[in-house]
Scaffold this active site. Structure first.
Site, mmCIF file in Angstrom:
data_model
loop_
_atom_site.group_PDB
_atom_site.id
_atom_site.type_symbol
_atom_site.label_atom_id
_atom_site.label_comp_id
_atom_site.label_asym_id
_atom_site.label_seq_id
_atom_site.Cartn_x
_atom_site.Cartn_y
_atom_site.Cartn_z
ATOM 1 N N GLY A 115 44.723 8.055 22.943
ATOM 2 C CA GLY A 115 46.137 8.314 22.724
ATOM 3 C C GLY A 115 46.567 8.400 21.278
ATOM 4 O O GLY A 115 47.776 8.477 20.989
ATOM 5 N N GLN A 116 45.612 8.423 20.340
ATOM 6 C CA GLN A 116 45.991 8.550 18.938
ATOM 7 C C GLN A 116 46.721 9.868 18.701
ATOM 8 O O GLN A 116 46.485 10.862 19.385
ATOM 9 C CB GLN A 116 44.753 8.476 18.030
ATOM 10 N N SER A 117 47.605 9.878 17.717
ATOM 11 C CA SER A 117 48.422 11.070 17.461
ATOM 12 C C SER A 117 47.575 12.303 17.189
ATOM 13 O O SER A 117 47.960 13.418 17.546
ATOM 14 C CB SER A 117 49.372 10.814 16.285
ATOM 15 N N LEU A 143 44.833 13.037 18.611
ATOM 16 C CA LEU A 143 44.197 13.482 19.848
ATOM 17 C C LEU A 143 45.187 14.082 20.843
ATOM 18 O O LEU A 143 44.782 14.813 21.751
ATOM 19 C CB LEU A 143 43.470 12.306 20.513
#
Length: 202
Positions: free
Chosen positions: A69-71, A73
């Site tokens: 869920g990293q920005s 990704l």
């Protein structure tokens, strides 16, 4: 025989459910999956891509796609939308300052045509870190802040009688990856919702 009928017949035969698990980074997605599988959850590394895990629940096999869920990704989430039966969106109950960002990203996902018709389960995770007497209120507050109604249709397009089903049956459920609170309830809801929608020919 239409394509949708063919897909439904194949799903009936295989008894498989494709679950896509999304949410902001550090919401606890991978920890939830490991907890469901009764694996060690004391040491978890951030998911830098995606993991696919299979869970047998009753007669059904759930293939869970756990996507980071990293920005950096999030633009790649769209690569995983195809053939999704249930979208599980995980929210960190302790990170209320991130709810505006969470709402923006969730709405982007719900606007995707390839997810129309999929069930939507919102898991408010980490409730074990909230005082018990405040847990129900916390879940209700997060539901309201995300702009979600009570468990019901989230989005429905019925412009004409010939339109395909384009709505999300939804549920918001508080849970904890560490105590396994409501994880079996979550799996039951996923299976029951998909059975009612896709396995009508059984």
């Amino acid at each position: 025989m239409g394509l949708l009928t063919v897909i439904r017949k194949q799903k009936i035969k295989d008894k498989e459910i494709r679950v896509l698990m999304l949410g902001l980074d550090n919401a606890g997605k991978t920890t939830l999956v490991k907890s469901i599988l009764h694996e060690d959850v004391t040491t978890i590394s951030p998911t830098l891509g995606f993991n696919i895990r299979t869970i047998q629940h009753g007669q059904y096999k759930l293939n869970i796609w756990d996507v980071g869920g990293q920005s950096t990704l999030r633009p790649f989430w769209r690569n995983y939308f195809e053939k999704t039966d249930t979208l599980v969106w995980v929210v960190d109950a302790t990170a209320t300052d991130r709810l505006p960002d969470c709402k923006v990203e969730l709405n982007k996902v719900l606007d995707e045509d390839r997810l129309k018709g999929a069930g939507l389960l919102i898991l408010v995770n980490k409730l074990d870190m909230i005082p018990e007497q405040e847990q129900e209120e916390t879940v209700a507050r997060i539901r309201a802040m995300l702009g979600l109604p009570e468990d019901s249709d989230v989005n429905k397009d019925a412009n004409n009688d010939n339109s395909t089903v384009t709505f999300h049956e939804s549920k918001v459920l508080g849970c904890s990856a560490f105590t396994r609170m409501n994880l079996d309830v979550a799996l039951d809801w996923i299976v029951d919702e998909v059975k009612a929608r896709l396995y009508l020919l059984e």
